[in-house]
Design an enzyme around this catalytic site. Structure first.
Site, PDB file in Angstrom:
ATOM      1  N   SER A 104       4.722   2.120   8.003  1.00  0.00           N
ATOM      2  CA  SER A 104       4.421   1.066   7.033  1.00  0.00           C
ATOM      3  C   SER A 104       5.668   0.666   6.261  1.00  0.00           C
ATOM      4  CB  SER A 104       3.357   1.543   6.050  1.00  0.00           C
ATOM      5  OG  SER A 104       2.084   1.484   6.611  1.00  0.00           O
ATOM      6  N   HIS A 145       0.813  -1.218   0.000  1.00  0.00           N
ATOM      7  CA  HIS A 145       0.000   0.000   0.000  1.00  0.00           C
ATOM      8  C   HIS A 145       0.847   1.269   0.000  1.00  0.00           C
ATOM      9  CE1 HIS A 145       0.459  -0.300   4.509  1.00  0.00           C
ATOM     10  NE2 HIS A 145       0.530   1.009   4.387  1.00  0.00           N
ATOM     11  N   ASP A 159       0.169  -7.600   1.238  1.00  0.00           N
ATOM     12  CA  ASP A 159       0.614  -6.225   1.487  1.00  0.00           C
ATOM     13  C   ASP A 159       2.136  -6.114   1.557  1.00  0.00           C
ATOM     14  OD1 ASP A 159       0.418  -3.542   1.824  1.00  0.00           O
ATOM     15  OD2 ASP A 159      -0.465  -3.581   3.823  1.00  0.00           O
TER      16      ASP A 159
END
Length: 622
Positions: A282, A173, A204
């Site tokens: 992230s 993402h 992911d």
């Protein structure tokens, strides 16, 4: 049990004010909760506010809808695995090598898991922190309502880390809809261009490469560790909000189980931790006390009733991603069995099905596109998977004294692999072989290729239904409940099937009276069932009739004169500033397969899933 909502969370920066907006991404089931909660993907987004947007938030992409595909991974007992038979053949060094034909001089991913001495108090001086880099990404998302163009670009920052051979790992993402990706090392003021080699949406994870030799000078890749134990110390490193330098937070492992992945709408093994994970973390690594990377930080769980719930992608899932990429020179995805299962906790239910022991799960439905449809029947009871016994709650043994969801076994396999199922059918035990492949979604959560398909016929804009399109139209309240329910609960009858909708009508004299139509599914063209957007384009191109007749839901008809529709096409494109009447992929020849024709003959488009099957905890997709 209450419904908690998964969000993709971004911190949005304007010229003077910083604010944060969280947009729902997918339903996320939580037990014994009475408040709305959310899972947030942690990336920092910088974006100018558009005209008409409020300071409270900028509309972002979301992926609502619980994935029906329940997937996970299996590792051997010595290396984080299962108590059972499948313990052989795993390398302690976690070397990821491509199988099949080997090319000369081809580089291989090798991660050394030898223990190194590491003292937590010396973390700030640890050399492995230099392997964590900051990611700068420029995104350009398609405009699904106007599929011939893209939205205004925006930028975001995240984290990544070095794994060797000129490669970096980050979250998928973080580089979604990317147009440019740059990375910067700790203590350096130079940004280097990175290339995205592969994106695993379901897990992911994204694989990056940097060609500059200067970027890699003095760099040491991270060492990968085993799956941790409960209460093991964990350290999360990355570049979150609050500053420009590297950030370190500490906590412990709280839980290890199959977890909903907000970005990919899938269920895979996840590590729950209580260390702080914030926007920008992230793609950053999580370390154990030996300085080994045990996973990738990727999301948090938000609720008024809970605190400090963050999630890390474990190295078992990372290794599957990398092996998949090495085997196929691309990422193919985690496989699925393609069945809906019901727990067999009730003794009377087991007795009725002639199951003598406290084991097994009932096959409620089999997806038409799955290979299991060839060998399994509704009413079968699955009691083992590759000789690992399945409990009546749909769980299997995990490590020494734990149990985990049955779907955890399935994603140990790769696309095209076979599995042996032990089943009870009408009281008789038998074994069957089934081929595992990634699940076929009737309504995709992500659009491959970056740009949606479309065709414009006399101002009527047709496009396939997708989750990003639903998200946008739901925000505007312009999508009907019937179409929304079909998108959530219908199953694909064959590979390549799509729900084709009339998204809008570009007003012109030729389509007079149809201007108010929007977001309606087109079922037939001149009496022929429409299989997908490419099939519709083929039917229109080959039509010789005087009229073009489109049949929609509830027998609604749209009729256009063919010659008039063809004559006005160029004028409509010019009036609305549209470069082409169709997307480039629809210019390719259409191939009509036998499988498609057979599927249409078998009650086309009516394979639906009930609300009970989606919302009841006793029913599981695997």
């Amino acid at each position: 049990m209450a419904m908690a909502v998964a969000n993709c969370c971004f911190s949005v920066v304007t010229s003077t004010v910083k604010f944060r907006c969280c947009v729902p991404s997918q339903p996320y089931l939580a037990t014994s909760q009475h408040s709305i909660a959310s899972v947030t993907c942690k990336a920092v987004v910088n974006r100018r506010r558009r005209p008409g947007e409020h300071k409270e938030g900028v509309s972002q992409k979301k992926s609502p809808g619980k994935s029906k595909d329940k997937r996970s991974s299996l590792h051997d007992e010595d290396d984080d695995g299962i108590s059972g038979k499948r313990n052989a053949g795993k390398s302690q060094s976690m070397a990821f090598k491509s199988s099949g034909t080997q090319r000369k001089n081809k580089k291989e991913f090798k991660f050394d898991m030898k223990e190194q001495q590491f003292e937590p108090q010396n973390l700030k001086d640890a050399a492995f922190l230099d392997a964590v880099v900051k990611v700068y990404c420029t995104h350009t998302e398609p405009d699904y309502s106007l599929p011939w163009q893209k939205q205004r670009q925006y930028t975001s920052t995240g984290s990544a880390f070095m794994i060797g051979n000129g490669k970096l790992l980050t979250n998928a993402h973080c580089v979604e809809y990317y147009t440019q990706v740059k990375v910067k090392r700790r203590g350096d003021d130079t940004k280097y261009v990175a290339k995205v080699l592969a994106r695993g949406v379901d897990c992911d994870i994204a694989l990056l490469s940097v060609e500059s030799e200067e970027f890699w000078e003095g760099a040491e890749p991270l060492k990968f560790g085993h799956l941790p134990r409960l209460q093991d110390a964990v350290t999360v490193v990355g570049y979150p909000l609050g500053g420009d330098t590297i950030s370190v937070t500490k906590g412990v492992v709280s839980r290890i189980e199959v977890t909903s992945y907000a970005h990919g709408s899938s269920d895979l093994l996840g590590i729950q931790i209580d260390a702080a994970i914030n926007p920008g973390n992230s793609g950053g690594p999580a370390f154990n006390d030996q300085g080994e990377c045990i996973g990738v930080a990727f999301q948090v769980y938000r609720s008024e009733e809970v605190e400090n719930i963050g999630y890390v992608i474990p190295t078992t899932v990372v290794s599957h991603f990398l092996k998949d990429y090495e085997r196929n020179e691309k990422y193919t995805g985690f496989p699925s069995l393609g069945v809906m299962l019901q727990k067999l906790e009730n003794p009377a239910l087991r007795a009725c099905l002639k199951v003598r022991s406290n084991e097994g799960v009932l096959v409620r439905r089999v997806e038409p596109t799955a290979d299991a449809n060839r060998v399994l029947k509704e009413g079968d009871v699955i009691v083992s998977f590759d000789d690992v016994h399945v409990g009546c709650e749909g769980t299997v043994p995990f490590r020494s004294n734990e149990r985990i969801a049955f779907r955890y076994l399935i994603s140990q396999k790769f696309a095209g692999d076979e599995a042996e199922l032990g089943i009870i059918r009408a009281g008789s035990f038998m074994k069957v072989q089934v081929v595992l492949n990634p699940r076929v979604h009737l309504v995709p959560y992500h659009v491959d290729g970056g740009q949606p398909s479309y065709i414009i016929i006399a101002g009527l804009v047709f496009t396939p239904l997708s989750e990003p399109l639903i998200d946008r139209e739901e925000c505007e309240g312009s999508i009907g409940l019937k179409l929304l329910a079909k998108s959530r609960y219908s199953l694909a009858r064959f590979k390549g099937e799509q729900i084709v909708i009339l998204s809008q009508v570009l007003a012109n004299e030729v389509n007079f009276g149809y201007e108010d139509m929007s977001n309606q599914q087109v079922l037939k063209f001149n009496g022929t069932q429409i299989k997908n957007i490419h099939h519709l384009a083929h039917l229109v191109d080959s039509c010789k009739n005087r009229y073009l007749v489109f049949e929609f839901e509830d027998n609604y008809l749209v009729v256009l004169e063919r010659e008039a529709a063809s004559a006005c096409s160029s004028h409509i494109l010019k009036d609305y500033g549209i470069p082409s009447e169709r997307s480039s992929d629809l210019s390719e020849p259409y191939v009509d397969s036998l499988e498609d024709n057979q599927a249409v003959d078998q009650d086309f488009g009516n394979s639906t899933v009930t609300n009970l099957e989606v919302g009841f905890d006793g029913l599981l997709w695997t």
